[in-house]
Design an enzyme around this catalytic site. Structure first.
Site, PDB file in Angstrom:
ATOM      1  CE  LYS A 174       0.017  -1.415   4.420  1.00 10.10           C
ATOM      2  NZ  LYS A 174       0.025  -3.086   4.862  1.00 10.10           N
TER       3      LYS A 174
ATOM      4  CD  GLU B 143      -9.315  -7.046  -3.759  1.00  9.71           C
ATOM      5  OE1 GLU B 143      -9.665  -6.202  -2.740  1.00  9.71           O
ATOM      6  OE2 GLU B 143     -10.170  -7.162  -4.669  1.00  9.71           O
TER       7      GLU B 143
ATOM      8  CB  VAL C  99      -7.164  -1.640   0.427  1.00  8.95           C
ATOM      9  CG1 VAL C  99      -8.046  -0.846   1.424  1.00  8.95           C
ATOM     10  CG2 VAL C  99      -6.425  -0.619  -0.305  1.00  8.95           C
TER      11      VAL C  99
ATOM     12  N   GLY D 148      -6.629  -6.580   3.433  1.00  6.79           N
ATOM     13  CA  GLY D 148      -6.559  -7.867   3.323  1.00  6.79           C
ATOM     14  C   GLY D 148      -6.983  -8.706   2.470  1.00  6.79           C
TER      15      GLY D 148
ATOM     16  CD  GLU E  10       5.359  -3.846  13.082  1.00  3.52           C
ATOM     17  OE1 GLU E  10       6.472  -4.455  13.411  1.00  3.52           O
ATOM     18  OE2 GLU E  10       4.731  -4.689  12.203  1.00  3.52           O
TER      19      GLU E  10
ATOM     20  CE  LYS F 207      -3.806  -1.491   5.226  1.00  2.00           C
ATOM     21  NZ  LYS F 207      -3.842  -2.042   6.599  1.00  2.00           N
TER      22      LYS F 207
ATOM     23  N   GLY G  34      -2.747 -10.579   7.798  1.00  2.00           N
ATOM     24  CA  GLY G  34      -2.211 -12.014   8.311  1.00  2.00           C
ATOM     25  C   GLY G  34      -2.024 -12.854   6.860  1.00  2.00           C
TER      26      GLY G  34
END
Lengths: 441, 441
Positions: free
Chosen positions: B107, B131, B134, B136, B192, B207, B304
């Site tokens: 992104k 795809e 944005v 997932g 993070e 995004k 994920g």
């Protein structure tokens, strides 16, 4: 720029007129963005002279949709006539036989004749697109056909009929009976004069048959679906559901089980704070569970002129872009036959409402019948203020039945049915037991 | 059967390995259903010898992703390296220049360099699919690019970052502070070590820039987005939101207004029983409002390995099916430049939290400052049990500030800022006023 794509529309009812409006408002821009102009060239409807929101005099007119379907003046035949037999079916067959791509919003046609129609389209290399046939403006067909192609789907389910969801929502919010709310819905135009098709779950089942085929690679088959409508839902059920933390929704569910694809349409208890339970009124939703994508849910308007037109237009745009896919994703020759769901093997939790005579031993007998089938209970609730469970009341009123609601732990449908049959036979209840399946979300 | 589509993957981190697994599990069946086999032929990563869940020894190996991008052995270059500059950018450019289709989940790259990359792809007739960039596993790019093409979009918004939604959800459910929950999230691997990118709203903004370009036909521009993170949200705000009937969510919103496209990322009050408010934890959602489709919402896993791989695979499948569309729908030459949102012109309701010294006249002064800007209030709430509004207390504690929360009626951001600046200058508050925008749903 490529040659314009010529579109013929058969059926100028609510959706047909919505599509005419969409072309009038956005047609030119869509053409510019697609790099190919898209034009309506011909139409067919029952009455040419009827007053319409868009002027149709500049389109070629056909009295017979079959003549339009065969006409050389179109590349795409848009079928908005409706009905699984008759003109719609004949015209779609004629269009495919004469080399026209087909776009349709007709779920009944696809649920009953989708396989031979898809075979015809594939043999000719033509599109048979039907985004609008399921959940109106919600792009669920494309999501299954394209976005989730990399997944094994384990379950697809949703609220696929706006009328029933509108009725259940109002019953819940206003505490009114099914019959009263249905009458209101009919007056407001949200339900037909003969509401059987919606409230009996038939419309939901047509849409579910299509989703099942897309999700599981089986032939669309209306007859394979277990079907119950919402007619028997009472305010007592809705109120008990609320107190137990549920909302009652009419769901269509297709699920991969050890004994095959289980397809069922029935009132369902869904946890109150789930996304499905929060879908109210005429809105639709579809949830898809893929082994890689996880749980994806789509929510939006399930019907109406403009949402349906939006989906029909996306199907036409795909054709203008040269996208032609097998209608049910899996080529027809590889679609597996679809067998009727073995509902007795269905496993889940159940809500049960009994109307129990308040006499000694009544509840003990009921509990024994549940135990015989190894059914254990998660919750029991009875609704007469201040009284005990029937048969345990200190001051009983022997011939006054008391409503008793139960939530079972996970069991099989076969066990539940045996237990309820036995309870009914024992004579401690004054009406058929109510049973509503609980869906794990 | 057509020649196999040869795929090269650069970057074998979490998502790359998810994609290898998806190919291993479903690759053969996808090929059969698409009528064209799809094969991984080459890979590139930082360390060849690292232990991975899937054996990569049978793929050609490239130390340098740019060499892989230029290789004759692939038709599609899948970029899963990440980062808006450096190797990812160079390799994507190299792939397009040497005639390879590109699929990316990046992104940041698209938000900052999407326009020149799309220009390159279009000039070469190649796909640049994203795809997975944005939300997932949620098919929002395809929905905008294809399903809702027949609509003028008026607003697109959503929860686009799982980390922030996870933190806000836990703060709300557990009544704990931002700092505490962040620390937990870091320990659980949901945030993070340097969480700025997520909690500051930068990831959401990347995004949103992509969604805005797709929805409104403007150039993707990260710099055009007004940005606020969730760092200043306190348990008092969350609790007040709950009592007033709202949930606080970090939303990305792009909206067509009279003064142009307004793009903003900020904490937002959303009505408690709306679908958006019910999206909890790491789940993402995107709502799209079209003039024909109506309000469509997509909900699903926002990140994920497996959901992201599912989306990357759908992009590859489209290429195998010959579907090549302009990356941002509107061809680059027609994309309009994107100007920075004029947030002062933003109109809406506002939640305001003030920490007010409890002295005579304090609240009257505040009310006067609001009135000066023609701001009217829908609700006022103060949080010390048993006390009156500050300045009206019978037994005051003059130097003890009291939290006061207000919900305004619809007004402009310019008016709110002027009023809050004046209130701060007047000296009746002991800290900067908190202000959270309310989103109409």
């Amino acid at each position: 720029m490529a040659k314009a794509l010529r579109v013929g529309i058969a059926g100028l009812g609510v959706v047909g007129q919505g599509l005419l409006e969409l072309f009038a408002v956005h047609g030119a821009e869509i053409g510019a963005r697609c790099g190919r102009s898209i034009e309506i060239t011909a139409v067919s409807a029952r009455d040419r002279s009827r007053t319409r929101s868009v002027d149709i005099s500049r389109f070629a007119w056909f009295d017979d949709p079959v003549d339009l379907a065969k006409s050389d003046g179109i590349d795409v035949f848009v079928e908005l006539i409706g009905g699984s037999e008759g003109a719609a079916k004949t015209a779609v067959e004629a269009a495919l036989c004469s080399g026209k791509h087909v776009v349709t919003a007709n779920k009944a046609l696809l649920a009953r004749h989708g396989v031979p129609l898809a075979r015809l389209a594939e043999a000719k290399g033509l599109a048979l697109n039907f985004e609008a046939a399921v959940a109106g403006g919600v792009p669920v067909v494309k999501t299954l056909r394209e976005s989730l192609m990399g997944n094994q789907i384990s379950r697809v389910f949703g609220i696929l009929n706006g009328t029933t969801n509108y009725i259940l929502t109002r019953m819940q919010k206003e505490g009114r009976s099914f019959a009263e709310v249905l009458r209101d819905a009919q007056e407001a135009g949200y339900a037909e004069a003969d509401p059987t098709f919606d409230i009996g779950g038939f419309d939901t089942a047509h849409k579910l048959a299509i989703l099942t085929s897309l999700a599981f690679g089986v032939e669309a088959s209306f007859d394979a679906i277990y079907l119950e409508g919402i007619e028997t839902i009472t305010p007592a059920d809705i109120e008990a559901a609320d107190e137990l933390g549920y909302r009652i929704k009419l769901l269509g569910v297709a699920q991969l089980t050890e004994s095959g694809i289980e397809q069922r349409v029935h009132p369902t208890m869904t946890p109150k704070h789930s996304a499905v339970a929060e879908v109210e009124g005429v809105t639709n939703c579809v949830a898809i569970e893929g082994d890689f994508a996880g749980n994806v849910m789509l929510i939006g308007p399930g019907a109406g002129a403009r949402p349906t037109a939006s989906s029909v237009m996306s199907d036409i745009i795909d054709i203008s872009r040269g996208v032609v896919l097998p209608p049910f994703i899996t080529p027809v020759e590889f679609l597996k036959p679809c067998e009727r769901a073995a509902m007795r093997a269905h496993e889940g939790g159940y809500y049960i409402r009994l109307s129990v005579y308040d006499r000694t031993g009544a509840f003990a007998a009921i509990a024994a019948r549940m135990a015989e089938q190894c059914i254990s209970l998660e919750a029991i609730m009875q609704k007469r203020e201040g009284s005990e469970l029937p048969g345990f009341a200190v001051r009983g009123m022997p011939n006054q039945p008391i409503p008793v609601m139960m939530i079972t732990h996970r069991t099989t449908e076969a066990a539940i049915r045996l237990a309820l049959d036995a309870i009914e036979r024992d004579g401690h209840v004054d009406e058929r037991p109510q049973m509503i399946r609980i869906e794990r979300l």
